[in-house]
Design a protein around this motif. Structure first.
Motif, short mmCIF file in Angstrom:
data_model
loop_
_atom_site.label_atom_id
_atom_site.label_comp_id
_atom_site.label_asym_id
_atom_site.label_seq_id
_atom_site.Cartn_x
_atom_site.Cartn_y
_atom_site.Cartn_z
N ASN A 200 3.56 -2.71 11.16
CA ASN A 200 2.90 -3.75 11.95
C ASN A 200 3.95 -4.76 12.42
O ASN A 200 4.38 -5.63 11.67
N GLU A 206 -3.21 -9.30 11.88
CA GLU A 206 -3.39 -8.22 10.93
C GLU A 206 -4.30 -7.16 11.57
O GLU A 206 -5.15 -7.50 12.39
N VAL A 221 4.32 1.73 0.36
CA VAL A 221 4.20 0.49 1.13
C VAL A 221 5.49 -0.29 0.98
O VAL A 221 6.09 -0.33 -0.10
N ILE A 236 -3.15 -3.41 7.57
CA ILE A 236 -1.72 -3.66 7.56
C ILE A 236 -1.45 -4.98 8.27
O ILE A 236 -1.89 -5.21 9.39
N GLN A 240 4.31 -5.81 7.28
CA GLN A 240 4.12 -4.75 6.28
C GLN A 240 4.34 -3.37 6.90
O GLN A 240 4.19 -3.17 8.11
N THR A 241 4.70 -2.42 6.03
CA THR A 241 4.77 -1.02 6.40
C THR A 241 3.95 -0.22 5.40
O THR A 241 3.82 -0.61 4.22
N THR A 242 3.38 0.89 5.86
CA THR A 242 2.57 1.75 5.00
C THR A 242 2.79 3.20 5.42
O THR A 242 2.59 3.54 6.59
#
Length: 545
Positions: A200, A206, A221, A236, A240-242
């Motif tokens: 993101n 968000e 994550v 996300i 952040q990364t997922t």
């Protein structure tokens, strides 16, 4: 790697705008590295504005804070015609991170994915081997210049104009006007497993994300493995990364169908308006007919824009691996505890001026009632040279000076103070920070990002944090390890970390408008006694202010 920053004409939504890019690409180039690799990136500024690159959002930057990138925190900006070499090593991390500009709102277009592979010979700890991995990076597109948008907002005290579209890999997709051709399309093969690297990079939102008729398995994550779990929807936050696994399973009755990948905001009480549109990309099975409208179209369901219950339940599912290969080294004892009340507030309108914030005031944001003033000398340079007078003070409050009912009826006085204040920590101090959301101008989630460290999310809840009862419920066994965490809307979150990285480290809300309004602070971590516990000297090409 050479990374020249240049202006490039890009057209989205039938609007052409010259935007800053790296290598003329939007989004910017993917960087692929491995755990343990040394990374060297030379950034050359060929645009009129100052530039810095947070060259590794989430990389720990052990002893190499000079390469972290936030303007006036670890470095002065790179001026037009100048360059700077970011030089650091990837230590103890594998997964997905990203790089982005870190000055004003320039990261609206200056961003790109980072793929950190395991060391050679070390497999992924997944039950399946991915056939391919695909970065999926979310962003926001503005028809106007984002720099002009935030400049106008800071001048008037109002909320900034919202984005005109969300993007997936730089493309808005078919749900926006004049955008059907600008759609990210992914062809997959039935029965194959794919690793989607979700990032993101949006400025201020968000996002919920889902793929029609497909289940996602969350495995990583913020470049840290987690216990896998299945979900139809991912939340996300910016920063952040997922990583998720997807098995390509077409609908049995219609194997050539098109499946939409959708993302839209999770909005929690932001004052004013926000972009509540939906971005779409396409997942289709090869071979597939050409035109999207000629195929049966499946669309996923997404939560309501204000579905805080889903957000809380999703966050609660995240757990560290906590096994011998990937231990969770959570601080069990705490040397220093902090309580930060975070949220929005106001400042009075200056004399002889008309302001457009609440009741004629100016929007601002703060931690513990301190709205951070950016210095004109980089904090790390002042710290290293031991010449901090006039740059920063070391009296950032460890708790609000005037406690109040943080998530209840707001105080009558919503004004905040201003200053360039930091917290000083001795090397290897074990730290606990409770981040308490406030309802002064409405409850909302704040994605807080800590530079230079990963931290463990040991607890969270709604309402006001209770220091007598809530610590007993902390998870000290397998809490998720992150670099960015959402402070729950109308609630709190507790994090712990070891201050084992000397330097000056920024902590700020990753909603860019809140950072612009002052929701930020910095930690100063002193050197340890051993040579490998000391900040390295500054590089010779470090920009000067």
């Amino acid at each position: 790697m050479s990374a020249p920053v240049t202006m490039q004409n890009v057209t989205r939504l039938c609007t052409t705008r010259a935007i800053p890019t790296v290598n003329g690409m939007f989004p910017g180039p993917k960087i692929v590295t491995r755990e343990g690799d040394r990374v060297v990136v030379k950034v050359v500024n060929n645009v009129k504005d100052n530039v810095t690159i947070h060259c590794r959002h989430g990389v720990r930057q052990l002893r190499t804070g000079w390469s972290d990138g936030p303007a006036y925190v670890t470095q002065c900006p790179i001026r037009t015609g100048q360059s700077f070499v970011y030089n650091f090593t990837i230590t103890g991390q594998r997964g997905t991170l990203f790089w982005h500009a870190h000055v004003s709102w320039m990261r609206a277009t200056l961003y790109g994915p980072i793929v950190i592979l395991p060391k050679r010979g070390v497999p992924f700890p997944f039950p399946v081997k991915p056939y391919k991995d695909i970065p999926i990076i979310f962003g926001e597109w503005f028809n106007a210049d984002p720099e002009a948008i935030i400049a106008q907002a800071l001048k008037t005290g109002a909320g900034p104009n919202i984005s005109d579209a969300f993007t997936i890999n730089g493309l808005p997709g078919p749900l926006y006007n004049c955008s059907s051709k600008d759609t990210f399309k992914l062809k997959v093969q039935p029965g194959k497993w794919y690793l989607f690297r979700l990032i993101n990079a949006a400025l201020n939102d968000e996002l919920f994300f889902s793929i029609a008729n497909h289940t996602l398995t969350v495995v990583d994550v913020d470049a840290a493995y987690v216990k896998p779990f299945h979900t139809d929807i991912v939340l996300i936050t910016p920063g952040q990364t997922t990583n998720v696994l997807l098995r390509a399973e077409p609908d049995a009755g219609c194997p050539a169908a098109t499946h939409l990948m959708l993302a839209r905001p999770y909005g929690t009480g932001q004052p004013g308006t926000f972009d509540n549109t939906t971005v779409a990309a396409v997942l289709e099975y090869a071979p597939a007919p050409g035109h999207i409208k000629s195929l049966p179209l499946f669309r996923p369901s997404l939560p309501a824009l204000n579905d805080t219950a889903f957000a809380s339940n999703f966050s609660a599912k995240l757990r560290s691996m906590a096994n011998p290969d990937y231990p969770a080294n959570v601080p069990r004892a705490v040397d220093r505890s902090f309580f930060f009340a975070v949220g929005l507030g106001t400042n009075p309108c200056p004399a002889n001026k008309t302001c457009q914030g609440p009741n004629g005031s100016m929007f601002t944001a703060s931690m513990n009632n301190v709205s951070f003033d950016m210095p004109t000398t980089a904090l790390l340079q002042a710290h290293y040279s031991n010449n901090v007078a006039g740059v920063y003070t070391t009296d950032f409050p460890v708790a609000p000076l005037e406690p109040f009912n943080y998530t209840g009826t707001p105080p009558n006085n919503t004004n905040v103070s201003n200053g360039t204040k930091v917290v000083v920590l001795q090397y290897n101090t074990s730290v606990e920070v409770v981040l308490q959301g406030t309802s002064i101008l409405g409850v909302e989630s704040h994605p807080l990002h800590l530079h230079g460290f990963d931290f463990f999310v040991v607890g969270q809840g709604f309402g006001n944090y209770d220091p007598d009862k809530d610590p007993a419920k902390f998870n000290l066994v397998d809490p998720v390890q992150r670099n960015t965490v959402g402070v729950p809307a109308g609630g709190w979150v507790a994090i712990r970390f070891f201050a084992d990285n000397p330097g000056v480290w920024f902590m700020h809300c990753h909603l860019e408008v809140h950072t612009s309004w002052g929701l930020k602070m910095a930690w100063v971590v002193n050197d340890g006694p051993l040579p490998e516990q000391k900040l390295m000297p500054p590089p010779a090409d470090l920009p000067v202010c």
